[in-house]
Each structure stands twice: as C-alpha cells, then as structure tokens.
Design a protein around this motif. Structure first.
Motif: not given
Length: 219
Positions: A6-7, A30-34, A38-39, A73-75
């Motif tokens: 799992n990345p 650049s993958a995102q889960d449901e 993201s990474l 990501s800043l959040f």
C-alpha cells in the motif's frame, strides 16, 4: 506473485520501499484513495519533507492536490518544518479554501490545532496579500482609528498602494514592522497589541492623527 504494498502506508512510514515502487509505476505518485487522500497528504501529515520534495519535483505531483473535502496537504500538516517546505519551496497555496470555506490556517485556528503552524501561515497570508510591509500594518489600523483620519481610506486587512498608503512611509517604521513580523509571538495577543501600538505611533508621527491629538489636548 507478491501483493503490491500500500503506497499510502509506505508514505506515512517514509518506507525505503516507496521510491522504487513509484519509479516502477510513476502513476502511483499522484494516486488518491476513495476519500481523495494522496501521498502528498501522507508525507505532509507525517512530516516527511524530503518525500514531499521528491513527490512534487521528481514525480510532478500537484502540491495542491485536493481530497474529498477539497483540502490540500497544507490542511493536514502538523509541523513548521513541513509547512515551510510546502509553502516556501513547493509553492503550496496558503489561500486555498476547503469545502467549508476555511483556509488551512483557518481550520487550525477553528480546531485549536498546531498554533505555531497557524501563526506561520497567518504571517505568510499577510505578506502574500500584496507583498508589501504596509499590508501587515493595515490589518491592525482599523482597530486603532475609527473612523479613519480625513483623506485616508481603509479596507479591512488591505490598502491600495496609490490611495491608501501614506505617500512617505517612514523607513524606521518599515524596519520595525519587518522585525516584528519575524517574532515568534507575532500572532499572539501580545504581538498584535505591540503591532497596533507601533502603527498608532507611526500614524501620529506622520501627522495623520493631528486632528485627534488637537481634540485630546483641548479636552
């Protein structure tokens, strides 16, 4: 055949297995889960600044990638180190607003989380408003002079260069504002009180408070 790791978990742990996996399959960067996680969200949240740099610079991941709540990501950043990498090196948008209408700084302040990061982001927001020292002072001025002196128009938090800023900005005032903005307590009540006092003194020095001074002397 071994199951692919799992990345997102690898990014959270900053595992040495992550980069070989990404270089073998760059699309995963650049993958995102449901939920849109993201990474870059994981790297920011778990304070892995080097991984953030690699994701954005080598794999060209959008630093402002948004999750299902429209949060970048800043959040989710929890440390000054990661926040500074995102903002100062990777150009994360400090003014981006989530689906709730809050910036990252606004969310942290509303939830009472990571006050040092929130204070840093607040300072960045001030300077990004028009890249001028005057913009830092402007936020404090409405609390000092109400109504503003004749001939000086104010808007909350901003000044238009041509009309609202005094034609001659005292160099000493500019220097003191710049020094104050670097203070760790700049966004605390004490820091803001000092800023208001500094702006009030500057206004009076430049003659913008003459009318008020005359009235006070007559009283």
């Amino acid at each position: 055949m071994a199951q692919q790791q799992n990345p997102f978990l690898l990014a959270a742990d900053n595992s040495p297995a992550l980069l070989p996996l990404l270089r073998e399959n760059p699309a995963l960067a650049s993958a995102q889960d449901e939920h849109g996680y993201s990474l870059v969200h994981a790297a920011a949240s778990y304070n892995h600044p080097d991984l953030l740099r690699i994701l954005v610079r080598e794999f060209h991941v959008d630093v402002n990638l948004k999750d299902e709540d429209y949060e970048t990501s800043l959040f989710v950043v929890e440390t000054l180190e990661a926040a500074k990498v995102l903002v100062e090196e990777l150009a994360a948008d400090v003014r981006h607003r989530s689906s709730e209408g809050l910036t990252a700084r606004g969310k942290m302040e509303a939830e009472g989380d990571f006050p040092a990061v929130a204070a840093y982001l607040a300072t960045v927001e001030r300077y990004n408003s028009d890249d001028s020292v005057e913009s830092v002072a402007a936020a404090a001025i409405p609390d000092i002079i109400n109504p503003p002196p004749k001939g000086m128009k104010l808007t909350v938090g901003t000044m238009d260069h041509a009309e609202d800023v005094p034609s001659q900005v005292n160099p000493e005032f500019r220097r003191r504002i710049e020094e104050m903005a670097q203070r760790d307590d700049f966004d605390t009540p004490t820091g803001q009180a000092d800023l208001r006092k500094l702006v009030e003194d500057a206004i009076m020095d430049q003659g913008l408070g003459d009318e008020r001074n005359v009235r006070s002397k007559r009283a």
